[in-house]
Design a protein around this motif. Structure first.
Motif, short mmCIF file in Angstrom:
data_model
loop_
_atom_site.label_atom_id
_atom_site.label_comp_id
_atom_site.label_asym_id
_atom_site.label_seq_id
_atom_site.Cartn_x
_atom_site.Cartn_y
_atom_site.Cartn_z
N GLN A 295 0.83 -1.20 0.00
CA GLN A 295 0.00 0.00 0.00
C GLN A 295 0.87 1.25 0.00
O GLN A 295 1.87 1.32 0.71
CB GLN A 295 -0.91 0.02 1.22
CG GLN A 295 -1.83 1.22 1.28
CD GLN A 295 -2.77 1.19 2.47
OE1 GLN A 295 -2.93 0.18 3.12
NE2 GLN A 295 -3.39 2.32 2.75
N VAL A 296 0.47 2.22 -0.82
CA VAL A 296 1.11 3.54 -0.81
C VAL A 296 0.39 4.33 0.29
O VAL A 296 -0.81 4.59 0.19
CB VAL A 296 0.95 4.24 -2.18
CG1 VAL A 296 1.49 5.66 -2.13
CG2 VAL A 296 1.63 3.43 -3.27
N THR A 297 1.12 4.68 1.33
CA THR A 297 0.47 5.28 2.50
C THR A 297 0.31 6.79 2.39
O THR A 297 -0.57 7.36 3.01
CB THR A 297 1.24 4.94 3.79
OG1 THR A 297 2.59 5.35 3.65
CG2 THR A 297 1.17 3.45 4.07
N ASP A 298 1.13 7.45 1.62
CA ASP A 298 1.06 8.91 1.49
C ASP A 298 0.28 9.24 0.21
O ASP A 298 0.85 9.58 -0.81
CB ASP A 298 2.47 9.49 1.43
CG ASP A 298 2.47 11.01 1.44
OD1 ASP A 298 1.46 11.60 1.86
OD2 ASP A 298 3.48 11.59 1.01
N ASP A 299 -1.07 9.13 0.30
CA ASP A 299 -1.88 9.26 -0.91
C ASP A 299 -2.85 10.45 -0.91
O ASP A 299 -3.65 10.59 -1.82
CB ASP A 299 -2.64 7.96 -1.20
CG ASP A 299 -3.58 7.56 -0.07
OD1 ASP A 299 -3.77 8.36 0.88
OD2 ASP A 299 -4.13 6.45 -0.13
N ASP A 300 -2.78 11.32 0.09
CA ASP A 300 -3.71 12.46 0.15
C ASP A 300 -3.58 13.37 -1.07
O ASP A 300 -4.58 13.78 -1.66
CB ASP A 300 -3.49 13.28 1.43
CG ASP A 300 -3.93 12.54 2.68
OD1 ASP A 300 -4.74 11.60 2.56
OD2 ASP A 300 -3.44 12.89 3.78
#
Length: 128
Positions: free
Chosen positions: A92-97
């Motif tokens: 998962q790409v966690t910095d997706d905001d």
């Protein structure tokens, strides 16, 4: 090859690594269009433009980076950056905001100004 995809948070990422689950199903449920491989795009910019054009939705969306060989099957939306991978790694790409803010802007541009995939891709590439 590395690719990026959006999926629902409730789908186990490890399912992407199971060869028996590495199929892409078209949104119109046409069984003849099922393809071998996990749908993805080579870049986040391509994924953002793809999502905006095809109104791809997920209840609780996340971005997943997948890596693996390219499937021999032909993606349904290759002209819009779609590729099919047979993942051997997924995370998962966690910095997706910022990514989802970009997708929101691209959706607005698509529906308010009628911009096509290539136009949206240029905008996305400038912002990512």
């Amino acid at each position: 090859m590395i690719g990026y995809r959006m999926q629902d948070k409730n789908r186990d990422i490890n399912d992407l690594l199971d060869p028996e689950q590495q199929y892409s199903f078209p949104m119109d449920n046409d069984d003849e269009m099922v393809r071998h491989g996990v749908s993805a795009c080579e870049t986040l910019a391509e994924l953002a433009a793809y999502i905006a054009c095809y109104a791809i939705q997920a209840g609780d969306p996340i971005i997943v980076e997948v890596e693996g060989p390219v499937s021999d099957d032909e993606p349904c939306d290759a002209d819009a950056g779609e590729i099919l991978l047979l993942p051997t790694r997924a995370e998962q790409v966690t910095d997706d905001d910022a990514f989802f803010a970009l997708v929101s802007d691209l959706v607005d541009l698509r529906w308010e100004q009628g911009l096509e995939y290539r136009d949206l891709l240029e905008i996305a590439e400038d912002r990512i």
